[in-house]
Design a protein around this motif. Structure first.
Motif, PDB file in Angstrom:
ATOM      1  N   PHE A 264      45.805  40.879  35.447  1.00 54.88           N
ATOM      2  CA  PHE A 264      45.736  39.497  34.974  1.00 54.88           C
ATOM      3  C   PHE A 264      44.709  38.774  35.835  1.00 54.88           C
ATOM      4  CE2 PHE A 264      46.911  35.102  35.839  1.00 54.88           C
ATOM      5  CZ  PHE A 264      47.091  34.576  34.574  1.00 54.88           C
ATOM      6  N   ILE A 265      43.818  38.021  35.201  1.00 55.86           N
ATOM      7  CA  ILE A 265      42.801  37.265  35.932  1.00 55.86           C
ATOM      8  C   ILE A 265      42.750  35.854  35.350  1.00 55.86           C
ATOM      9  CG2 ILE A 265      40.343  37.097  36.506  1.00 55.86           C
ATOM     10  CD1 ILE A 265      40.350  40.237  35.953  1.00 55.86           C
ATOM     11  N   PHE A 266      42.840  34.857  36.211  1.00 56.84           N
ATOM     12  CA  PHE A 266      42.722  33.450  35.800  1.00 56.84           C
ATOM     13  C   PHE A 266      41.423  32.898  36.355  1.00 56.84           C
ATOM     14  CE2 PHE A 266      43.298  28.935  36.961  1.00 56.84           C
ATOM     15  CZ  PHE A 266      43.371  28.411  35.678  1.00 56.84           C
ATOM     16  N   ILE A 267      40.623  32.279  35.484  1.00 57.41           N
ATOM     17  CA  ILE A 267      39.350  31.675  35.876  1.00 57.41           C
ATOM     18  C   ILE A 267      39.408  30.198  35.484  1.00 57.41           C
ATOM     19  CG2 ILE A 267      36.847  31.718  35.584  1.00 57.41           C
ATOM     20  CD1 ILE A 267      37.306  34.712  34.637  1.00 57.41           C
ATOM     21  N   PRO A 268      39.522  29.301  36.472  1.00 63.44           N
ATOM     22  CA  PRO A 268      39.607  27.875  36.136  1.00 63.44           C
ATOM     23  C   PRO A 268      38.285  27.345  35.592  1.00 63.44           C
ATOM     24  CG  PRO A 268      39.514  28.164  38.516  1.00 63.44           C
ATOM     25  CD  PRO A 268      39.578  29.536  37.911  1.00 63.44           C
ATOM     26  N   ARG A 269      38.371  26.319  34.753  1.00 61.36           N
ATOM     27  CA  ARG A 269      37.159  25.715  34.195  1.00 61.36           C
ATOM     28  C   ARG A 269      36.222  25.330  35.337  1.00 61.36           C
ATOM     29  NH1 ARG A 269      39.659  21.453  30.559  1.00 61.36           N
ATOM     30  NH2 ARG A 269      41.335  22.920  30.692  1.00 61.36           N
ATOM     31  N   GLY A 270      34.934  25.550  35.109  1.00 60.86           N
ATOM     32  CA  GLY A 270      33.932  25.228  36.109  1.00 60.86           C
ATOM     33  C   GLY A 270      33.646  26.343  37.094  1.00 60.86           C
ATOM     34  N   ALA A 271      34.458  27.418  37.108  1.00 58.55           N
ATOM     35  CA  ALA A 271      34.234  28.524  38.040  1.00 58.55           C
ATOM     36  C   ALA A 271      33.141  29.449  37.493  1.00 58.55           C
ATOM     37  CB  ALA A 271      35.521  29.313  38.269  1.00 58.55           C
ATOM     38  N   LYS A 272      32.164  29.729  38.317  1.00 57.26           N
ATOM     39  CA  LYS A 272      31.069  30.631  37.964  1.00 57.26           C
ATOM     40  C   LYS A 272      31.629  32.056  37.925  1.00 57.26           C
ATOM     41  CE  LYS A 272      27.473  31.407  40.934  1.00 57.26           C
ATOM     42  NZ  LYS A 272      26.215  31.102  41.638  1.00 57.26           N
ATOM     43  N   HIS A 273      31.360  32.778  36.833  1.00 56.94           N
ATOM     44  CA  HIS A 273      31.896  34.137  36.712  1.00 56.94           C
ATOM     45  C   HIS A 273      31.123  34.958  35.691  1.00 56.94           C
ATOM     46  CE1 HIS A 273      33.800  32.010  33.377  1.00 56.94           C
ATOM     47  NE2 HIS A 273      34.038  33.197  32.816  1.00 56.94           N
ATOM     48  N   LYS A 274      31.313  36.258  35.785  1.00 56.43           N
ATOM     49  CA  LYS A 274      30.816  37.197  34.780  1.00 56.43           C
ATOM     50  C   LYS A 274      31.756  38.390  34.780  1.00 56.43           C
ATOM     51  CE  LYS A 274      27.598  39.801  37.708  1.00 56.43           C
ATOM     52  NZ  LYS A 274      26.213  40.263  37.833  1.00 56.43           N
ATOM     53  N   PHE A 275      31.688  39.187  33.729  1.00 51.88           N
ATOM     54  CA  PHE A 275      32.470  40.413  33.688  1.00 51.88           C
ATOM     55  C   PHE A 275      31.634  41.492  33.026  1.00 51.88           C
ATOM     56  CE2 PHE A 275      33.669  38.090  29.846  1.00 51.88           C
ATOM     57  CZ  PHE A 275      33.558  39.054  28.858  1.00 51.88           C
ATOM     58  N   ARG A 276      31.987  42.726  33.315  1.00 54.92           N
ATOM     59  CA  ARG A 276      31.231  43.858  32.778  1.00 54.92           C
ATOM     60  C   ARG A 276      32.139  45.075  32.680  1.00 54.92           C
ATOM     61  NH1 ARG A 276      26.183  45.265  31.799  1.00 54.92           N
ATOM     62  NH2 ARG A 276      25.571  47.410  32.097  1.00 54.92           N
ATOM     63  N   ASN A 277      31.982  45.805  31.592  1.00 58.40           N
ATOM     64  CA  ASN A 277      32.659  47.089  31.439  1.00 58.40           C
ATOM     65  C   ASN A 277      31.712  48.145  32.006  1.00 58.40           C
ATOM     66  OD1 ASN A 277      33.804  49.490  30.698  1.00 58.40           O
ATOM     67  ND2 ASN A 277      33.854  49.058  28.511  1.00 58.40           N
ATOM     68  N   ASP A 278      31.972  48.584  33.222  1.00 57.80           N
ATOM     69  CA  ASP A 278      31.125  49.586  33.867  1.00 57.80           C
ATOM     70  C   ASP A 278      31.566  51.014  33.559  1.00 57.80           C
ATOM     71  OD1 ASP A 278      29.356  47.796  35.172  1.00 57.80           O
ATOM     72  OD2 ASP A 278      30.836  47.445  36.745  1.00 57.80           O
ATOM     73  N   SER A 279      32.554  51.170  32.695  1.00 52.62           N
ATOM     74  CA  SER A 279      33.067  52.505  32.383  1.00 52.62           C
ATOM     75  C   SER A 279      32.331  53.096  31.181  1.00 52.62           C
ATOM     76  CB  SER A 279      34.571  52.444  32.110  1.00 52.62           C
ATOM     77  OG  SER A 279      34.822  51.900  30.830  1.00 52.62           O
ATOM     78  N   SER A 280      32.740  54.305  30.826  1.00 56.49           N
ATOM     79  CA  SER A 280      32.105  54.993  29.695  1.00 56.49           C
ATOM     80  C   SER A 280      32.923  54.876  28.409  1.00 56.49           C
ATOM     81  CB  SER A 280      31.909  56.473  30.047  1.00 56.49           C
ATOM     82  OG  SER A 280      33.159  57.073  30.313  1.00 56.49           O
ATOM     83  N   LYS A 281      34.019  54.077  28.443  1.00 54.21           N
ATOM     84  CA  LYS A 281      34.821  53.895  27.224  1.00 54.21           C
ATOM     85  C   LYS A 281      35.054  52.408  26.977  1.00 54.21           C
ATOM     86  CE  LYS A 281      39.517  54.065  28.906  1.00 54.21           C
ATOM     87  NZ  LYS A 281      40.847  54.404  28.506  1.00 54.21           N
ATOM     88  N   ILE A 282      35.448  52.075  25.774  1.00 52.27           N
ATOM     89  CA  ILE A 282      35.710  50.680  25.411  1.00 52.27           C
ATOM     90  C   ILE A 282      36.868  50.146  26.247  1.00 52.27           C
ATOM     91  CG2 ILE A 282      36.627  49.219  23.550  1.00 52.27           C
ATOM     92  CD1 ILE A 282      34.978  50.939  21.606  1.00 52.27           C
ATOM     93  N   THR A 283      36.737  48.921  26.726  1.00 47.80           N
ATOM     94  CA  THR A 283      37.810  48.222  27.434  1.00 47.80           C
ATOM     95  C   THR A 283      38.417  47.210  26.483  1.00 47.80           C
ATOM     96  OG1 THR A 283      36.849  48.511  29.627  1.00 47.80           O
ATOM     97  CG2 THR A 283      38.320  46.630  29.332  1.00 47.80           C
ATOM     98  N   LYS A 284      39.746  47.223  26.369  1.00 44.69           N
ATOM     99  CA  LYS A 284      40.459  46.268  25.510  1.00 44.69           C
ATOM    100  C   LYS A 284      41.172  45.249  26.383  1.00 44.69           C
ATOM    101  CE  LYS A 284      42.407  47.475  21.708  1.00 44.69           C
ATOM    102  NZ  LYS A 284      43.257  48.055  20.663  1.00 44.69           N
ATOM    103  N   LEU A 285      41.031  43.980  26.017  1.00 49.29           N
ATOM    104  CA  LEU A 285      41.706  42.931  26.764  1.00 49.29           C
ATOM    105  C   LEU A 285      42.020  41.755  25.872  1.00 49.29           C
ATOM    106  CD1 LEU A 285      39.241  40.823  28.846  1.00 49.29           C
ATOM    107  CD2 LEU A 285      38.435  42.715  27.495  1.00 49.29           C
ATOM    108  N   LEU A 286      42.951  40.939  26.349  1.00 50.42           N
ATOM    109  CA  LEU A 286      43.240  39.660  25.710  1.00 50.42           C
ATOM    110  C   LEU A 286      42.501  38.587  26.485  1.00 50.42           C
ATOM    111  CD1 LEU A 286      47.075  39.853  25.013  1.00 50.42           C
ATOM    112  CD2 LEU A 286      45.204  40.141  23.386  1.00 50.42           C
TER     113      LEU A 286
END
Length: 178
Positions: free
Chosen positions: A106-128
């Motif tokens: 679980f990851i919470f990112i408050p409004r205004g927080a600088k962020h990025k995400f990346r799937n560095d794996s070799s398969k599809i990542t599923k998330l909500l």
């Protein structure tokens, strides 16, 4: 009652609070259902809840992030963001912090927080994804192309990157320097 057969809103007896929708109805979206689009270089986004069902409450989307994919560093000025990983791995960066998240994280990112995400794996990542308040689902539907069962994802149209940048800013999302 078998919940898997419930497809229409049902009344609940304890009141019309429902995140400000003014409705006494619950919403049920079956597995694999909900409008889906291809967006952002091959990712699939399926809406489970949005402004039409939660009022101003929140947006919930299921994302399937392609290998070696993810957005650049950005901020959401108008929304808090939550990720819950269903399957796979995701690298999430915010400032100097880098998190290697796995299924169940679980990851919470408050409004205004600088962020990025990346799937560095070799398969599809599923998330909500959950964004609050609601409304950001419309960004995906405006920049995406409908998923058509049995067909491969279409190529992105000419000028797609400019469309994404323009629409992102209109939805309170801004690409920022790392």
């Amino acid at each position: 009652m078998d919940a898997t057969n419930v497809r229409t809103p049902m009344s609940i007896p304890w009141g019309p609070q429902g995140a400000g929708t003014g409705s006494e109805q619950i919403t049920y979206v079956a597995p694999g259902e909900g409008p889906s689009v291809w967006a952002l270089q091959g990712d699939k986004y399926t809406m489970k809840a949005g402004k039409s069902t939660t009022g101003p409450g929140f947006t919930m989307m299921e994302g399937e992030i392609a290998p070696d994919n993810g957005p650049p560093m950005h901020i959401h000025n108008d929304a808090d963001e939550i990720f819950y990983l269903l399957d796979g791995e995701l690298t999430v960066a915010s400032g100097d912090e880098v998190i290697k998240a796995e299924s169940g994280a679980f990851i919470f990112i408050p409004r205004g927080a600088k962020h990025k995400f990346r799937n560095d794996s070799s398969k599809i990542t599923k998330l909500l994804f959950v964004l609050a308040p609601a409304g950001f689902e419309n960004f995906f539907f405006e920049i995406g192309q409908p998923v058509v069962p049995g067909l491969e994802r279409p190529a992105e149209p000419v000028g797609y990157e400019q469309l994404v940048m323009r629409r992102a800013e209109e939805f309170g999302m801004f690409i920022v320097d790392e």
